[in-house]
Structures are given as C-alpha cells and as structure tokens.
Enzyme design. Structure first.
Site, mmCIF file in Angstrom:
data_model
loop_
_atom_site.group_PDB
_atom_site.id
_atom_site.type_symbol
_atom_site.label_atom_id
_atom_site.label_comp_id
_atom_site.label_asym_id
_atom_site.label_seq_id
_atom_site.Cartn_x
_atom_site.Cartn_y
_atom_site.Cartn_z
ATOM 1 N N ALA A 183 2.457 -2.010 4.117
ATOM 2 C CA ALA A 183 2.233 -0.960 5.106
ATOM 3 C C ALA A 183 1.749 -1.658 6.371
ATOM 4 O O ALA A 183 0.997 -2.630 6.292
ATOM 5 C CB ALA A 183 1.175 0.014 4.611
ATOM 6 N N TYR A 203 -9.073 -9.471 2.214
ATOM 7 C CA TYR A 203 -10.261 -8.658 2.527
ATOM 8 C C TYR A 203 -10.993 -8.178 1.281
ATOM 9 O O TYR A 203 -12.119 -7.713 1.369
ATOM 10 C CB TYR A 203 -9.905 -7.472 3.439
ATOM 11 C CG TYR A 203 -8.927 -6.475 2.877
ATOM 12 C CD1 TYR A 203 -9.292 -5.582 1.873
ATOM 13 C CD2 TYR A 203 -7.627 -6.415 3.357
ATOM 14 C CE1 TYR A 203 -8.398 -4.674 1.358
ATOM 15 C CE2 TYR A 203 -6.715 -5.508 2.855
ATOM 16 C CZ TYR A 203 -7.108 -4.639 1.855
ATOM 17 O OH TYR A 203 -6.212 -3.740 1.348
ATOM 18 N N GLU A 204 -10.345 -8.293 0.112
ATOM 19 C CA GLU A 204 -11.053 -7.926 -1.124
ATOM 20 C C GLU A 204 -12.010 -9.037 -1.556
ATOM 21 O O GLU A 204 -12.780 -8.851 -2.501
ATOM 22 C CB GLU A 204 -10.047 -7.670 -2.239
ATOM 23 C CG GLU A 204 -9.214 -6.431 -2.014
ATOM 24 C CD GLU A 204 -8.051 -6.356 -2.982
ATOM 25 O OE1 GLU A 204 -8.230 -5.835 -4.082
ATOM 26 O OE2 GLU A 204 -6.953 -6.843 -2.636
ATOM 27 N N MET A 211 -2.270 -6.522 6.898
ATOM 28 C CA MET A 211 -3.305 -7.355 6.276
ATOM 29 C C MET A 211 -2.812 -8.078 5.018
ATOM 30 O O MET A 211 -3.613 -8.400 4.138
ATOM 31 C CB MET A 211 -4.518 -6.488 5.913
ATOM 32 C CG MET A 211 -5.104 -5.710 7.088
ATOM 33 S SD MET A 211 -6.442 -4.622 6.560
ATOM 34 C CE MET A 211 -6.662 -3.600 8.031
ATOM 35 N N SER A 212 -1.505 -8.332 4.940
ATOM 36 C CA SER A 212 -0.992 -8.941 3.692
ATOM 37 C C SER A 212 0.256 -9.767 3.978
ATOM 38 O O SER A 212 0.537 -10.123 5.121
ATOM 39 C CB SER A 212 -0.649 -7.835 2.690
ATOM 40 O OG SER A 212 0.465 -7.093 3.140
ATOM 41 N N HIS A 258 -7.272 4.625 6.174
ATOM 42 C CA HIS A 258 -6.436 4.192 5.045
ATOM 43 C C HIS A 258 -5.737 5.402 4.412
ATOM 44 O O HIS A 258 -4.611 5.290 3.922
ATOM 45 C CB HIS A 258 -7.301 3.460 4.011
ATOM 46 C CG HIS A 258 -6.516 2.904 2.859
ATOM 47 N ND1 HIS A 258 -5.528 1.944 3.029
ATOM 48 C CD2 HIS A 258 -6.545 3.173 1.525
ATOM 49 C CE1 HIS A 258 -4.995 1.650 1.841
ATOM 50 N NE2 HIS A 258 -5.594 2.381 0.917
ATOM 51 N N SER A 284 0.829 -1.213 0.000
ATOM 52 C CA SER A 284 0.000 0.000 0.000
ATOM 53 C C SER A 284 0.858 1.256 0.000
ATOM 54 O O SER A 284 1.733 1.422 0.861
ATOM 55 C CB SER A 284 -0.882 0.040 1.251
ATOM 56 O OG SER A 284 -1.818 -0.988 1.197
ATOM 57 N N HIS A 293 -5.576 -8.890 -1.701
ATOM 58 C CA HIS A 293 -5.685 -9.199 -0.269
ATOM 59 C C HIS A 293 -6.892 -10.091 -0.013
ATOM 60 O O HIS A 293 -7.864 -10.074 -0.760
ATOM 61 C CB HIS A 293 -5.885 -7.910 0.541
ATOM 62 C CG HIS A 293 -4.850 -6.855 0.315
ATOM 63 N ND1 HIS A 293 -4.898 -5.978 -0.754
ATOM 64 C CD2 HIS A 293 -3.743 -6.524 1.017
ATOM 65 C CE1 HIS A 293 -3.856 -5.157 -0.698
ATOM 66 N NE2 HIS A 293 -3.141 -5.467 0.370
HETATM 67 N N1 HPA Z 1 -3.420 -2.499 11.099
HETATM 68 C C1 HPA Z 1 -3.570 -3.327 10.064
HETATM 69 N N2 HPA Z 1 -3.086 -3.075 8.852
HETATM 70 C C2 HPA Z 1 -2.430 -1.925 8.667
HETATM 71 C C3 HPA Z 1 -2.234 -0.996 9.708
HETATM 72 C C4 HPA Z 1 -2.770 -1.310 11.005
HETATM 73 O O1 HPA Z 1 -2.646 -0.547 11.975
HETATM 74 N N3 HPA Z 1 -1.545 0.048 9.198
HETATM 75 C C5 HPA Z 1 -1.324 -0.234 7.878
HETATM 76 N N4 HPA Z 1 -1.847 -1.427 7.558
#
Ligand code: HPA
Length: 273
Positions: free
Chosen positions: A114, A86-87, A212-213, A248, A31, A84
C-alpha cells in the site's frame, strides 16, 4: 546462530509440511491485500509461528501465514503478512523470508504494498507498477558480512524490477482492462507518515509513490538472483496533497475497495508466468 543455519532450519520445517515440489513463484501481500491469499487454491497453509526463524508480523491487516497452492494453474507461494522495519525488525531479519524462499527454489518474487501517491492524478484506488525505487529508509538488509552463498558483496540494482516482468504486467493490465500506472517508489522506515515538506522533497528527487516496505525484499531478492515484479496499491494521496490527515484505517478501507482490481491483475499476471 548464524543467518545460514536459521534459513536451513526454516527450509527443513517447510519441507516437512509440504515436500519438495515447491512453487517457483512467490507473492508477498501488502497492507490490506491479505485476502488475496484466501482466494488461492490452497495445498498447504503454514503459520509463520511454525517456521522457527521467521520474523513475526504484528500489524493489523497482516495475517502471518505461508500459503502454498495454485492460481490459474500456476503454482504459487503467498506470504500473507509481511514484516516491516517499523515493527522493530532489523533490515537483516527482513532478509530471512526471501532467503528461505530462495533456498526452496523460488525464482520470481511478486511484491505488493500500500502506498501514498505524490501525483494527484494517481488517486486512491489506483495501481502503480514499481519501475524503480529510492531507498530512504536509512537501512540496507545486506549490511554486515556478505554471505557469498547468496550473492556478491556489491549487487547491481540497475534493473531491480525485472524488465520482462514489467512488460508482462503491462500486458496483463491491458488484457483485464485495469489501469496500471508506472512509477518510482520511495521507501521510508515509518511508522510515522511523512510531513508535507518531506513529500515535496521526495517529488523533487523523482518519487511517484511513498511507502514503508518492499525495498528490503527487492534488495535481498536481487542479491540472490530472484527476479522481482512489484505493484503498489495507492491508498491515499501523500501528506499535504489530500487535504486531510492520514490514517492506517483509511489504508485498509481503500485496499478493501480496490481489492477486485488487484485480484484481477494478479490473477492475469500470474497466469502468464
Ligand atoms: N506514506 C507511507 N506509507 C504509506 C502511505 C503513505 O502515505 N500510504 C500507505 N502506506
């Protein structure tokens, strides 16, 4: 259609566009890190929509292109845009890009993401080398019949993040004077951010950052013998540590401002491969 035929058709589509001399190193841009792909000297750019069985990314900040080129003279394929759980992609679908790269001859996979930090000293903008992971997503991309053409039924994850590559990453960070933390990445399925209580629990079980990845790609890569290096860009303190709500947009903004450091580290590291 089986996964195997899907991968064969992906490989065929990519070879038609690029030929046989495929890079041995691949980089997945997380990200907000997509712009790095634009800095690569590009020999070919293949939109994922032109690869018949690639899952398609749907998140802001994820372009969806395969870029083949060089960085500091090292041949590199960049996946600009990742997919991901979640998609709505299944964990098994997330195996397809990595297995396609394997069939194209990739031996080293660099993953970026990220992440939220569980350590208040590791503040937004910091970089963390992933030394190990905790899979809290509830999914595993290898669930289902094993394809022995790729690897064994029960792959070892003791050194999921390659020791030699970790040493090279640390050396690269030293050479370009970028501070590089090292820690354990915990993956949640998302898309909701965590609660403060969850973050406290993840701290207790040994996580330093949360995201999340990355974990699905690492598992698939290790299964088929690709070595993995991974770097998290810390975009925020995790829930309950920051004193404000998480968005985000903040993730993307911090990724933008830390871009110079990430780019320097990646260039220096890739030149060593
Ligand atoms: N949690 C989950 N995923 C993330 C975060 C977070 O705080 N920051 C960037 N991706």
């Amino acid at each position: 259609m089986s996964n195997k035929h899907q991968i064969d058709e992906n490989v065929e589509a990519i070879r038609q566009r690029f030929g046989d001399a495929f890079p041995k190193t691949a980089l997945v841009l997380g990200s907000g890190l997509g712009p790095y792909g634009d800095s690569v000297s590009q020999d070919a750019v293949i939109p994922y929509t032109d690869i018949p069985h690639f899952p398609q990314p749907s998140v802001e900040g994820h372009a969806g292109r395969m870029i083949i080129g060089t960085v500091e003279g090292t041949p590199l394929v960049c996946l600009q845009g990742r997919m991901h759980l979640y998609e709505g992609h299944s964990a098994q679908e997330l195996a397809i890009p990595v297995r396609t790269l394997k069939r194209l001859g990739v031996e080293t996979l660099i993953l970026t993401n990220a992440a939220g930090s569980l350590d208040t000293n590791m503040s937004p903008g910091s970089l963390m080398m992933i030394e190990d992971h905790i899979n809290l997503s509830g999914h595993n991309p290898l669930t289902g019949p094993n394809d022995f053409a790729f690897g064994v039924r029960f792959p070892d994850m003791t050194e999921a993040y390659d020791k030699e590559l970790r040493t090279l990453l640390q050396q690269a960070a030293g050479e370009c004077s970028v501070k590089l933390y090292s820690g354990v990445y915990a993956q949640l399925a998302g898309p909701s951010f965590e609660t403060p209580a969850e973050i406290r629990m993840f701290g207790i079980i040994g996580a330093n950052a949360v995201g999340m990845s990355t974990v699905p790609e690492t598992i698939v890569a290790r299964h088929c013998g690709i070595r993995v290096a991974a770097v998290s860009l810390i975009t925020n303190l995790a829930a309950g540590l920051a004193g404000h709500e998480l968005t985000h947009e903040d993730t993307i903004d911090v990724a933008d401002s830390a871009y110079e450091n990430v780019s320097l580290l990646l260039n220096t590291f890739i030149a060593k491969l």
